[in-house]
Design a protein around this motif. Structure first.
Motif, PDB file in Angstrom:
ATOM      1  N   GLN A 154      19.961  25.740  56.742  1.00  0.00           N
ATOM      2  CA  GLN A 154      21.426  25.717  56.759  1.00  0.00           C
ATOM      3  C   GLN A 154      21.946  26.972  56.068  1.00  0.00           C
ATOM      4  OE1 GLN A 154      23.246  22.078  55.504  1.00  0.00           O
ATOM      5  NE2 GLN A 154      25.313  22.891  55.589  1.00  0.00           N
ATOM      6  N   MET A 155      23.041  27.502  56.614  1.00  0.00           N
ATOM      7  CA  MET A 155      23.684  28.650  56.004  1.00  0.00           C
ATOM      8  C   MET A 155      25.054  28.257  55.477  1.00  0.00           C
ATOM      9  SD  MET A 155      22.656  31.807  58.540  1.00  0.00           S
ATOM     10  CE  MET A 155      23.714  32.972  57.676  1.00  0.00           C
ATOM     11  N   LEU A 156      25.370  28.794  54.299  1.00  0.00           N
ATOM     12  CA  LEU A 156      26.673  28.612  53.678  1.00  0.00           C
ATOM     13  C   LEU A 156      27.233  29.977  53.324  1.00  0.00           C
ATOM     14  CD1 LEU A 156      25.703  25.835  51.068  1.00  0.00           C
ATOM     15  CD2 LEU A 156      26.787  25.457  53.292  1.00  0.00           C
ATOM     16  N   THR A 157      28.552  30.042  53.148  1.00  0.00           N
ATOM     17  CA  THR A 157      29.163  31.237  52.587  1.00  0.00           C
ATOM     18  C   THR A 157      30.305  30.808  51.679  1.00  0.00           C
ATOM     19  OG1 THR A 157      29.969  33.459  53.065  1.00  0.00           O
ATOM     20  CG2 THR A 157      30.791  31.670  54.462  1.00  0.00           C
ATOM     21  N   VAL A 158      31.014  31.784  51.102  1.00  0.00           N
ATOM     22  CA  VAL A 158      31.893  31.480  49.970  1.00  0.00           C
ATOM     23  C   VAL A 158      33.384  31.559  50.289  1.00  0.00           C
ATOM     24  CG1 VAL A 158      30.197  32.075  48.220  1.00  0.00           C
ATOM     25  CG2 VAL A 158      31.631  33.881  49.201  1.00  0.00           C
ATOM     26  N   SER A 159      33.743  31.974  51.489  1.00  0.00           N
ATOM     27  CA  SER A 159      35.165  32.031  51.855  1.00  0.00           C
ATOM     28  C   SER A 159      35.296  32.009  53.364  1.00  0.00           C
ATOM     29  CB  SER A 159      35.842  33.293  51.292  1.00  0.00           C
ATOM     30  OG  SER A 159      35.350  34.455  51.932  1.00  0.00           O
ATOM     31  N   ARG A 160      36.469  31.582  53.832  1.00  0.00           N
ATOM     32  CA  ARG A 160      36.749  31.568  55.271  1.00  0.00           C
ATOM     33  C   ARG A 160      36.741  32.986  55.836  1.00  0.00           C
ATOM     34  NH1 ARG A 160      35.601  27.022  57.840  1.00  0.00           N
ATOM     35  NH2 ARG A 160      35.956  25.289  56.400  1.00  0.00           N
ATOM     36  N   SER A 161      37.272  33.911  55.073  1.00  0.00           N
ATOM     37  CA  SER A 161      37.334  35.288  55.566  1.00  0.00           C
ATOM     38  C   SER A 161      35.934  35.874  55.728  1.00  0.00           C
ATOM     39  CB  SER A 161      38.159  36.158  54.612  1.00  0.00           C
ATOM     40  OG  SER A 161      37.536  36.244  53.350  1.00  0.00           O
ATOM     41  N   PHE A 162      35.014  35.517  54.831  1.00  0.00           N
ATOM     42  CA  PHE A 162      33.665  36.054  54.972  1.00  0.00           C
ATOM     43  C   PHE A 162      32.920  35.365  56.110  1.00  0.00           C
ATOM     44  CE2 PHE A 162      29.306  37.192  53.573  1.00  0.00           C
ATOM     45  CZ  PHE A 162      29.488  38.570  53.633  1.00  0.00           C
ATOM     46  N   ALA A 283      33.919  39.461  49.399  1.00  0.00           N
ATOM     47  CA  ALA A 283      33.599  38.219  50.100  1.00  0.00           C
ATOM     48  C   ALA A 283      34.325  37.049  49.455  1.00  0.00           C
ATOM     49  CB  ALA A 283      32.095  37.984  50.087  1.00  0.00           C
ATOM     50  N   PHE A 284      34.335  37.011  48.128  1.00  0.00           N
ATOM     51  CA  PHE A 284      35.077  35.977  47.403  1.00  0.00           C
ATOM     52  C   PHE A 284      35.920  36.598  46.294  1.00  0.00           C
ATOM     53  CE2 PHE A 284      35.400  32.753  43.969  1.00  0.00           C
ATOM     54  CZ  PHE A 284      36.202  31.846  44.645  1.00  0.00           C
ATOM     55  N   GLY A 285      35.296  37.345  45.399  1.00  0.00           N
ATOM     56  CA  GLY A 285      36.027  37.927  44.278  1.00  0.00           C
ATOM     57  C   GLY A 285      36.058  36.988  43.086  1.00  0.00           C
ATOM     58  N   SER A 286      34.870  36.647  42.564  1.00  0.00           N
ATOM     59  CA  SER A 286      34.773  35.670  41.483  1.00  0.00           C
ATOM     60  C   SER A 286      35.613  36.044  40.275  1.00  0.00           C
ATOM     61  CB  SER A 286      33.306  35.518  41.051  1.00  0.00           C
ATOM     62  OG  SER A 286      32.527  34.953  42.074  1.00  0.00           O
ATOM     63  N   THR A 301      44.312  43.002  46.196  1.00  0.00           N
ATOM     64  CA  THR A 301      44.544  43.503  47.547  1.00  0.00           C
ATOM     65  C   THR A 301      44.389  42.395  48.579  1.00  0.00           C
ATOM     66  OG1 THR A 301      42.297  44.356  47.304  1.00  0.00           O
ATOM     67  CG2 THR A 301      44.076  45.961  47.288  1.00  0.00           C
ATOM     68  N   GLU A 302      44.986  42.613  49.731  1.00  0.00           N
ATOM     69  CA  GLU A 302      44.979  41.625  50.816  1.00  0.00           C
ATOM     70  C   GLU A 302      43.670  41.695  51.594  1.00  0.00           C
ATOM     71  OE1 GLU A 302      49.775  41.885  51.779  1.00  0.00           O
ATOM     72  OE2 GLU A 302      48.374  43.180  52.838  1.00  0.00           O
ATOM     73  N   VAL A 303      42.560  41.497  50.917  1.00  0.00           N
ATOM     74  CA  VAL A 303      41.257  41.598  51.583  1.00  0.00           C
ATOM     75  C   VAL A 303      40.404  40.390  51.212  1.00  0.00           C
ATOM     76  CG1 VAL A 303      41.303  44.127  51.586  1.00  0.00           C
ATOM     77  CG2 VAL A 303      40.208  42.933  49.691  1.00  0.00           C
ATOM     78  N   GLY A 304      39.620  39.931  52.168  1.00  0.00           N
ATOM     79  CA  GLY A 304      38.594  38.932  51.940  1.00  0.00           C
ATOM     80  C   GLY A 304      39.043  37.726  51.155  1.00  0.00           C
ATOM     81  N   GLU A 308      42.566  34.689  49.832  1.00  0.00           N
ATOM     82  CA  GLU A 308      42.486  33.232  49.864  1.00  0.00           C
ATOM     83  C   GLU A 308      42.771  32.627  48.493  1.00  0.00           C
ATOM     84  OE1 GLU A 308      38.992  31.667  51.777  1.00  0.00           O
ATOM     85  OE2 GLU A 308      38.950  33.310  53.231  1.00  0.00           O
ATOM     86  N   GLN A 309      42.481  33.368  47.448  1.00  0.00           N
ATOM     87  CA  GLN A 309      42.714  32.863  46.095  1.00  0.00           C
ATOM     88  C   GLN A 309      44.175  33.014  45.661  1.00  0.00           C
ATOM     89  OE1 GLN A 309      39.760  33.715  42.954  1.00  0.00           O
ATOM     90  NE2 GLN A 309      38.608  34.833  44.510  1.00  0.00           N
TER      91      GLN A 309
END
Length: 374
Positions: A154-162, A283-286, A301-304, A308-309
């Motif tokens: 299974q694959m997961l990622t950390v944001s919808r944009s990524f 990808a997320f920006g922790s 900035t309006e990226v990745g 979303e945060q």
């Protein structure tokens, strides 16, 4: 259930997933859960000699590239270290780097492996000017996503944009889950304070992808307008000398403090006012979630995953990438209006506690893990 969290960087590495996993470990308690953490030490170099063959593409087509050669050797080293160090069986392995996921599945083909993709190495290399768009390095690194899809369970990622970024590089993007990073609130304690001069802070690796040149340009514009501030830059990296030179040339060196590497910036981050990072990609920006939990006002900035945060004008401010004028304007707004600044910070803090807590991440991960319980 015996779990292995397979990292690439050791847990003491600052930032991102490596620093998050030990706090996850505290929440997976015996007798129902048993979790170990595995990573490769930095000292391991050129130990592995295994022949490398992938199932979905021929990596040797890109083998003339030094970047690809180094990546393959690092993979061999991870295989060597894993075979040397892991003797016990696990019920499930959760990998947090492509090298870790591929190595674990190669060595333990009968063990379920979940792969979380936390960031894009090829995009970072492109933004940092290390590789060329469409070159062999980018094609090699993006081919790994399909290999991971083929090999892991299974694959997961950390944001919808990524997830959107990954979609063209896999066959079944609809099967990739999204679980954003989680943060232990106990590490982040907002502290009431009243700074006479606005204190700006950024925490990141000093590389071109983070857009710190744009930040320095924006701060120079603030100074020309007569707005007092102090900019604290926490982190180190290859372009630190260039940034220090740029701060001098822009006439803002006296207002800018370069700290270098700091192990636990969250311990003094709450004493600042505004967190700002004009990344060119995330990808997320922790670090934004961490700053929000410290009750700092967010400017990004309006990226990745940043977009979303932050809900613009509600939990922080968003500006276009590469736009120092827009960044300066946003900073000017929150510097001149402390009440507005505090309102943004408070809303951002509430959202971070609600959506990026460690408890929420643990709950979602347990649901995934239990699907593989025998």
């Amino acid at each position: 259930m015996k779990l292995l969290q397979a990292l690439f960087f050791p847990p003491e590495q600052p930032g991102g997933v490596s620093s998050m996993i030990p706090y996850l470990q505290e929440r997976f308690n015996p007798p129902h859960w048993e979790m170990d953490i595995f990573s490769i030490p930095k000292r391991i170099r050129s130990k592995g000699t295994d022949q490398v063959k992938f199932h979905t593409f021929d990596w040797t087509e890109y083998g003339d590239s030094p970047v690809v050669q180094k990546y393959i050797q690092t993979y061999r080293d991870y295989l060597w270290w894993t075979k040397l160090r892991i003797q016990r069986p696990y019920d499930l392995i959760h990998a947090h780097h492509p090298i870790a996921g591929l190595a674990m599945k190669e060595i333990f083909p009968d063990t379920p492996v979940i792969q979380t993709i936390h960031s894009s190495y090829e995009r970072e290399l492109l933004l940092n000017g290390t590789i060329q768009k469409g070159g062999p390095e980018q094609r090699f690194l993006t081919s790994l996503y399909r290999e991971l899809e083929h090999q892991t369970d299974q694959m997961l990622t950390v944001s919808r944009s990524f997830l959107d970024y990954l979609s063209p590089h896999v066959e079944r993007p609809e099967d990739i889950g999204v679980i954003s990073n989680g943060f232990d609130e106990k590490r982040f304690k907002p502290i009431p304070h009243d700074n006479e001069v606005a204190q700006l802070v950024t925490v990141c690796r000093l590389v071109p992808a983070k857009g710190l040149d744009i930040l320095l340009e924006a701060c120079a514009k603030l100074k020309r307008k007569g707005h007092p501030y102090v900019l604290h830059i926490i982190g180190d990296g290859p372009i630190r000398p260039e940034l220090e030179q740029m701060a001098q040339e822009l006439g803002i060196y006296e207002e800018t403090i370069f700290y270098g590497y700091t192990l636990h910036p969250e311990e003094f981050m709450p004493f600042f006012d505004i967190f700002v990072l004009p990344s060119r990609a995330e990808a997320f920006g922790s670090v934004f979630a961490e700053a929000a939990l410290c009750c700092l006002t967010l400017v990004g900035t309006e990226v990745g995953g940043i977009a979303e945060q932050i809900e613009h004008g509600v939990g922080g401010l968003l500006v276009p990438s590469e736009d120092s004028n827009a960044l300066a304007s946003a900073l000017e707004t929150v510097i001149l209006d402390p009440s507005y600044r505090y309102g943004l910070a408070r809303t951002g803090w509430e959202k971070a506690k609600r959506e990026y807590s460690i408890a929420r991440a643990v709950h979602e991960l347990k649901k995934v893990y239990l699907q593989y319980q025998s």
